[in-house]
Design an enzyme around this catalytic site. Sequence first.
Site, PDB file in Angstrom:
ATOM      1  N   HIS A  13      -4.259  11.661 -31.971  1.00 14.78           N
ATOM      2  CA  HIS A  13      -4.589  11.353 -33.415  1.00 14.78           C
ATOM      3  C   HIS A  13      -5.632  10.507 -33.571  1.00 14.78           C
ATOM      4  CE1 HIS A  13      -3.981  12.357 -37.912  1.00 14.78           C
ATOM      5  NE2 HIS A  13      -4.784  11.258 -37.810  1.00 14.78           N
ATOM      6  N   HIS A  15      -9.549   9.048 -35.327  1.00 15.37           N
ATOM      7  CA  HIS A  15     -10.850   9.046 -35.960  1.00 15.37           C
ATOM      8  C   HIS A  15     -12.060   8.395 -35.216  1.00 15.37           C
ATOM      9  CE1 HIS A  15      -8.685  10.794 -39.508  1.00 15.37           C
ATOM     10  NE2 HIS A  15      -7.521  10.008 -39.087  1.00 15.37           N
ATOM     11  N   ARG A  17     -15.517   9.142 -36.209  1.00 16.57           N
ATOM     12  CA  ARG A  17     -16.469   9.146 -37.179  1.00 16.57           C
ATOM     13  C   ARG A  17     -17.793   9.542 -36.638  1.00 16.57           C
ATOM     14  NH1 ARG A  17     -12.580   8.544 -40.567  1.00 16.57           N
ATOM     15  NH2 ARG A  17     -11.864   6.220 -40.970  1.00 16.57           N
ATOM     16  N   LYS A  99      -6.653  21.167 -38.242  1.00 17.63           N
ATOM     17  CA  LYS A  99      -6.230  20.144 -38.905  1.00 17.63           C
ATOM     18  C   LYS A  99      -6.049  20.605 -40.468  1.00 17.63           C
ATOM     19  CE  LYS A  99      -4.633  16.153 -40.020  1.00 17.63           C
ATOM     20  NZ  LYS A  99      -5.131  14.895 -39.974  1.00 17.63           N
ATOM     21  N   HIS A 136      -1.442  16.916 -41.981  1.00 18.89           N
ATOM     22  CA  HIS A 136      -1.328  15.590 -42.938  1.00 18.89           C
ATOM     23  C   HIS A 136      -0.248  15.768 -43.798  1.00 18.89           C
ATOM     24  CE1 HIS A 136      -2.740  11.814 -44.666  1.00 18.89           C
ATOM     25  NE2 HIS A 136      -1.735  12.339 -45.516  1.00 18.89           N
ATOM     26  N   HIS A 174       1.240  11.457 -37.713  1.00 20.63           N
ATOM     27  CA  HIS A 174       1.612  10.226 -38.177  1.00 20.63           C
ATOM     28  C   HIS A 174       2.721  10.181 -39.161  1.00 20.63           C
ATOM     29  CE1 HIS A 174      -1.010  11.808 -41.604  1.00 20.63           C
ATOM     30  NE2 HIS A 174      -2.114  11.261 -40.557  1.00 20.63           N
ATOM     31  N   LEU A 219      -2.964   5.608 -44.899  1.00 15.42           N
ATOM     32  CA  LEU A 219      -2.154   6.683 -45.392  1.00 15.42           C
ATOM     33  C   LEU A 219      -1.660   7.734 -44.253  1.00 15.42           C
ATOM     34  CD1 LEU A 219      -4.317   7.556 -48.427  1.00 15.42           C
ATOM     35  CD2 LEU A 219      -1.957   6.884 -48.434  1.00 15.42           C
ATOM     36  N   ASP A 247      -3.942   7.283 -34.967  1.00 12.77           N
ATOM     37  CA  ASP A 247      -4.601   7.336 -36.328  1.00 12.77           C
ATOM     38  C   ASP A 247      -5.456   6.111 -36.463  1.00 12.77           C
ATOM     39  OD1 ASP A 247      -5.253   8.579 -38.666  1.00 12.77           O
ATOM     40  OD2 ASP A 247      -3.513   7.739 -39.640  1.00 12.77           O
ATOM     41  N   HIS A 251     -12.885   1.529 -40.712  1.00 11.73           N
ATOM     42  CA  HIS A 251     -13.759   1.718 -41.946  1.00 11.73           C
ATOM     43  C   HIS A 251     -14.356   0.072 -41.739  1.00 11.73           C
ATOM     44  CE1 HIS A 251     -12.222   5.018 -44.256  1.00 11.73           C
ATOM     45  NE2 HIS A 251     -11.011   4.668 -43.690  1.00 11.73           N
ATOM     46  N   ALA A 263      -8.322   3.586 -46.838  1.00  6.73           N
ATOM     47  CA  ALA A 263      -7.134   3.849 -46.367  1.00  6.73           C
ATOM     48  C   ALA A 263      -7.506   3.758 -44.593  1.00  6.73           C
ATOM     49  CB  ALA A 263      -6.278   4.767 -46.615  1.00  6.73           C
TER      50      ALA A 263
END
Length: 344
Positions: A13, A15, A17, A99, A136, A174, A219, A247, A251, A263
């Site tokens: 899992h 991210h 971007r 997802k 999620h 998660h 989150l 996860d 950011h 988050a």
Amino acid sequence: MDSISLIRPDDWHLHLRDGEALRAVVGASAAQFARAIVMPNLRPPVTTVEQALAYRQRIVGALPPGTDFEPLMTLYLTDRTPADEIRRACETSGVVAVKLYPAGATTHSEEGVTDLRHTWPVLEAMQRAGMPLLVHGEVTDPAVDVFDREAVFIDTVLEPLRRDFPGLRVVFEHITTRQAVQYVAQAGDTLGATITAHHLLYNRNAIFAGGLRPHWYCLPVLKREEHRRALLEAATGDNPRFFLGTDSAPHAARLKEHAAACAGCYTAPHAIELYATAFEQAGALDRLEAFASFNGPDFYRLPRNRARIALRRESWTIPESLPFGADRIVPLAAGETIGWRLAR
Ligand code: NCD
Ligand code: ZN
């Protein structure tokens, strides 16, 4: 024990971007993991096979030369996803899952599902094909306390969904609560769950220790100590349906250190070291390899990796910040020392 050797782990899992941000973070994951399930919550979201393959190319193109890293792509489910898209995904190697973001549950989930009934033809096609649905697991009802949203989701969404589609393969992403651990543990082969390093290491006090700390805000939000302990027990236990998913959700520092902080915790650069720290605290370093390197590929019906990595006992300080395109990013636990280091 001053060194441990593991089959190279995967991140189930992640991210990554896009654009500048992708170029800034992808090397960190590639240095840690052989493969990663890449989340589709871009803007606009990755809803079609065509978009997923184009995104995959941008990821591969952003890898530092000579790195060997396989992005496993996912589609973002919407109220309007046609069942035909699932057929295309099944015929495409490299697109491995879909997802589900309940609309409004988290970062870039606005285009997510407002009512699962809209997605029934898609879920039926996925059930038939054996394609996993990655969930999620939080309700979005503002009347439900933010710390209860996962537990309420199990009763009001996940259990009915699994009753309606008993053959559907689901990954509860998660997980953060004792209730989720128990629910997954009692379920059959069709249900797996990912667990982050931060939910194994910290309880919700971390968000408030010495002041409000946005870099610990993600989150689903960190929970009470009893939940952290249940997660640690699941991760270090012998049920193979719990596996590693960082996860890691980058950011820019200025958007985390903000009146409405985004988050997401950025853990990719030191993910396996964080997991090793949590497993060692539980006296279960010998269980890390199954959780990090075996259980995920087994659930996804993919081959286990062959190469190995080594972690050395070495005290080092997590950087205060790292470059992030024109911005900076603050990794989780920045400035703290950690006792394990991935040999490079
Ligand atoms: C994720 C993100 O920033 O994309 N944020 C997070 O806190 N985990 C979205 C998500 O996985 O919920
Ligand atoms: Zn995520």
